[in-house]
Design a protein around this motif. Structure first.
Motif, PDB file in Angstrom:
ATOM      1  N   SER A  14      -5.066   2.028   2.519  1.00  0.00           N
ATOM      2  CA  SER A  14      -4.959   3.280   1.781  1.00  0.00           C
ATOM      3  C   SER A  14      -6.081   4.253   2.121  1.00  0.00           C
ATOM      4  O   SER A  14      -7.251   3.882   2.149  1.00  0.00           O
ATOM      5  CB  SER A  14      -4.974   2.987   0.276  1.00  0.00           C
ATOM      6  N   VAL A  53       0.842  -1.204   0.000  1.00  0.00           N
ATOM      7  CA  VAL A  53       0.000   0.000   0.000  1.00  0.00           C
ATOM      8  C   VAL A  53       0.874   1.249   0.000  1.00  0.00           C
ATOM      9  O   VAL A  53       0.606   2.216  -0.713  1.00  0.00           O
ATOM     10  CB  VAL A  53      -0.951   0.006   1.211  1.00  0.00           C
ATOM     11  N   ILE A  70       1.892   6.875  -6.837  1.00  0.00           N
ATOM     12  CA  ILE A  70       0.846   7.824  -7.208  1.00  0.00           C
ATOM     13  C   ILE A  70       1.226   9.249  -6.814  1.00  0.00           C
ATOM     14  O   ILE A  70       0.847  10.219  -7.479  1.00  0.00           O
ATOM     15  CB  ILE A  70      -0.505   7.392  -6.577  1.00  0.00           C
ATOM     16  N   LEU A  94      -4.233  -1.556  -7.018  1.00  0.00           N
ATOM     17  CA  LEU A  94      -4.475  -0.552  -5.985  1.00  0.00           C
ATOM     18  C   LEU A  94      -4.352   0.857  -6.541  1.00  0.00           C
ATOM     19  O   LEU A  94      -5.181   1.735  -6.264  1.00  0.00           O
ATOM     20  CB  LEU A  94      -3.475  -0.736  -4.831  1.00  0.00           C
ATOM     21  N   MET A  95      -3.317   1.077  -7.355  1.00  0.00           N
ATOM     22  CA  MET A  95      -3.036   2.413  -7.877  1.00  0.00           C
ATOM     23  C   MET A  95      -4.140   2.898  -8.801  1.00  0.00           C
ATOM     24  O   MET A  95      -4.618   4.027  -8.685  1.00  0.00           O
ATOM     25  CB  MET A  95      -1.700   2.413  -8.620  1.00  0.00           C
ATOM     26  N   SER A 120      -2.683  11.624  -2.542  1.00  0.00           N
ATOM     27  CA  SER A 120      -1.652  10.621  -2.817  1.00  0.00           C
ATOM     28  C   SER A 120      -0.848  10.300  -1.565  1.00  0.00           C
ATOM     29  O   SER A 120      -0.541   9.135  -1.288  1.00  0.00           O
ATOM     30  CB  SER A 120      -0.723  11.121  -3.929  1.00  0.00           C
ATOM     31  N   VAL A 138       0.014  -3.888  -6.768  1.00  0.00           N
ATOM     32  CA  VAL A 138       0.241  -2.445  -6.672  1.00  0.00           C
ATOM     33  C   VAL A 138      -0.492  -1.715  -7.794  1.00  0.00           C
ATOM     34  O   VAL A 138      -1.097  -0.659  -7.593  1.00  0.00           O
ATOM     35  CB  VAL A 138       1.750  -2.127  -6.704  1.00  0.00           C
ATOM     36  N   PHE A 139      -0.456  -2.273  -9.017  1.00  0.00           N
ATOM     37  CA  PHE A 139      -1.135  -1.663 -10.156  1.00  0.00           C
ATOM     38  C   PHE A 139      -2.635  -1.591  -9.920  1.00  0.00           C
ATOM     39  O   PHE A 139      -3.287  -0.564 -10.187  1.00  0.00           O
ATOM     40  CB  PHE A 139      -0.845  -2.464 -11.433  1.00  0.00           C
ATOM     41  N   ASP A 186      -7.314   3.628  -6.780  1.00  0.00           N
ATOM     42  CA  ASP A 186      -7.123   4.833  -5.978  1.00  0.00           C
ATOM     43  C   ASP A 186      -7.120   6.076  -6.872  1.00  0.00           C
ATOM     44  O   ASP A 186      -7.749   7.098  -6.573  1.00  0.00           O
ATOM     45  CB  ASP A 186      -5.792   4.729  -5.220  1.00  0.00           C
ATOM     46  N   CYS A 230       3.911   1.435  -1.159  1.00  0.00           N
ATOM     47  CA  CYS A 230       4.514   1.506  -2.499  1.00  0.00           C
ATOM     48  C   CYS A 230       3.555   2.149  -3.487  1.00  0.00           C
ATOM     49  O   CYS A 230       3.955   2.998  -4.303  1.00  0.00           O
ATOM     50  CB  CYS A 230       4.889   0.105  -2.989  1.00  0.00           C
ATOM     51  N   GLU A 231       2.275   1.751  -3.425  1.00  0.00           N
ATOM     52  CA  GLU A 231       1.270   2.357  -4.304  1.00  0.00           C
ATOM     53  C   GLU A 231       1.178   3.847  -4.068  1.00  0.00           C
ATOM     54  O   GLU A 231       1.088   4.651  -5.001  1.00  0.00           O
ATOM     55  CB  GLU A 231      -0.079   1.682  -4.052  1.00  0.00           C
TER      56      GLU A 231
END
Length: 485
Positions: free
Chosen positions: A347, A117, A124, A295-296, A334, A292-293, A299, A119-120
């Protein structure tokens, strides 16, 4: 002898309170409304992730998750108000927290999951600092932005109905083709006291708004909470779920009764309890990057949809449908993703419930600061916050949703290449319970249909990129299977 009237105060100038047609009292009231419509997250987030086991069957615990949830919501909402200067409050993102608890944490430890999270959030944030995230927001066509606002209105209305328990899943879907029903029986009658409280609150709040009573939504929440306490005292409906099992006629999240104690010391032991690289080592780089992708992208576009939709309701967008000074807003949002992971509460993101405060008159960041300060209080007065049941606050979401769908009048539905993307955007948000899915379907269909009509040259290059990213997002499971992760 002439006298000069004093100029606007520092707060007025800094937040542009008068310039945006608001007042100090209205901002404070709006901040209160936003807090009460989203305070449920302090109760709900511990339920979702507090008791969910990781790969080693360890749990985070309800008390530290509740305290961390309130703390991060407080800090990030205050930062949004002070830096972004718009009435957007932040807290743990629903959907993302369930994904982390039900999918990610089962493959690794909780610190490793929260590290992904973080890292995401780092990625961003970098996209904001490079200007990419702002550019993408500006690349979305005005008609799709309007559809996003309408879709969010429908979405938060559905959230209100679901939170109140009047819209529910069919208990045994194998026996029917109907996926949802009204209340506990589906007959259309009020079969529980919490449903009764919601309906009375909705009628009261709608009447106050129709009469243009100042503070209508806040008054409605307060009166409805008092009614809920009285009803529970007399009827003793109890919780919907307890140690003895499920009770469909009970209160969804918290029982509205005066607590035995008002204050409690917050448990903040989860702060900083994350591993930045642990997830990559545990499941491999490719599998971790796919998480991660996901989540990103969720978000990224959840926030975009919320900001555009809520800002449009508050008449804060310019003539091009853009939010002036959106950069700081996206930056704080972010950073909130990182902060949520670092505090082990998942997040954090801009909350669609901010529309409730905007619907009650909030127009500036002062309202967000008020909301944030109330979350500080909630850290220490969590038993008192739990007095307000979701059934008492849910009418606010339905009323504000009604106000937001009025934006549909600005849509040009005579052009089918616009009408279909707008329709998909509007209906898929509530139908799939996801802002991201609604925006994704709208963007992809817009690019395809405009291209078919020969309008490919008029599509912004970034919109092509966004459409491709959404295609990858929708195909994430086949991609995982193909990659063997």
């Amino acid at each position: 002898m002439s006298t000069t009237s004093p100029g606007p105060s520092f707060l007025d100038r800094y937040f542009s309170i008068t310039a945006r047609g608001s007042t100090m009292r209205r901002e404070i009231r709006g901040g209160l409304v936003t807090f009460f419509t989203m305070a449920y997250i302090v109760v709900l987030n511990p339920i979702i992730i507090g008791g969910s086991p990781d790969i080693h069957h360890n749990v985070l615990g309800s008390a530290p998750v509740a305290a961390g949830t309130a703390l991060v919501a407080a800090v990030m909402s205050v930062l949004m108000g002070g830096i972004g200067r718009y009435p957007f409050a932040l807290a743990t993102g629903l959907g993302l927290n369930a994904f982390i608890a039900g999918n990610v944490a089962r493959q690794m430890t909780w610190p490793e999951a929260m590290g992904l999270v973080v890292c995401e959030g780092i990625i961003i944030t970098a996209l904001v600092l490079t200007g990419f995230r702002t550019a993408v927001v500006h690349a979305i066509p005005a008609q799709l932005k309007t559809a996003i606002g309408v879709g969010i209105g429908l979405f938060i209305a559905l959230i209100g109905f679901v939170d109140a328990g009047v819209v529910r899943r069919i208990p045994d879907v194998a026996k029917t083709t109907v996926p949802l029903q009204w209340g506990t029986t589906g007959t259309g009658s009020l079969n529980s006291w919490p449903e009764f409280v919601f309906v009375i609150g909705l009628i009261l709040m709608a009447a106050l708004v129709a009469l243009r009573v100042k503070g209508a939504i806040l008054i409605g929440i307060v009166v409805n909470t008092i009614l809920a306490i009285i009803v529970e005292k007399l009827a003793k409906a109890g919780p919907a779920v307890d140690a003895k099992g499920a009770h469909p006629s009970g209160w969804a999240l918290n029982v509205p009764s005066w607590p035995h104690k008002v204050a409690d010391r917050p448990d903040l032991k989860l702060l900083g309890h994350f591993s930045l690289a642990g997830g990559f080592e545990r499941i491999g780089v490719v599998a971790a990057l796919l998480i991660v992708f996901s989540l990103m992208l969720s978000d990224f576009f959840d926030t975009m949809g919320t900001v555009v939709g809520v800002a449009k309701e508050g008449d804060l967008l310019d003539s091009q449908g853009n939010l002036p000074g959106i950069g700081p807003v996206l930056f704080v949002d972010s950073v909130a993703a990182m902060a949520g992971g670092a505090a082990s509460v998942s997040s954090n993101t801009t909350y669609v419930e901010s529309a409730a405060g905007v619907g009650d008159g909030a127009r500036t960041g002062l309202a967000s600061i008020v909301t944030g300060l109330l979350f500080v209080v909630a850290m220490f007065l969590s038993p008192l916050v739990a007095v307000v049941p979701s059934e008492a606050a849910a009418p606010a979401l339905v009323v504000v949703g009604t106000l937001m769908i009025a934006q549909v009048r600005d849509l040009d539905l005579t052009d089918f290449s616009v009408a279909v993307p707008a329709f998909l955007t509007m209906v898929l948000m509530p139908f799939t319970y996801s802002i991201t899915v609604g925006i994704g379907a709208g963007v992809v269909s817009y690019v395809v249909l405009r291209t078919v009509k020969g309008g490919a040259r008029g599509i912004h290059p970034l919109l092509w990129l966004v459409a491709l990213l959404f295609v990858a997002y929708f195909a994430i499971d086949p991609i995982r299977n193909a990659a063997g992760v």
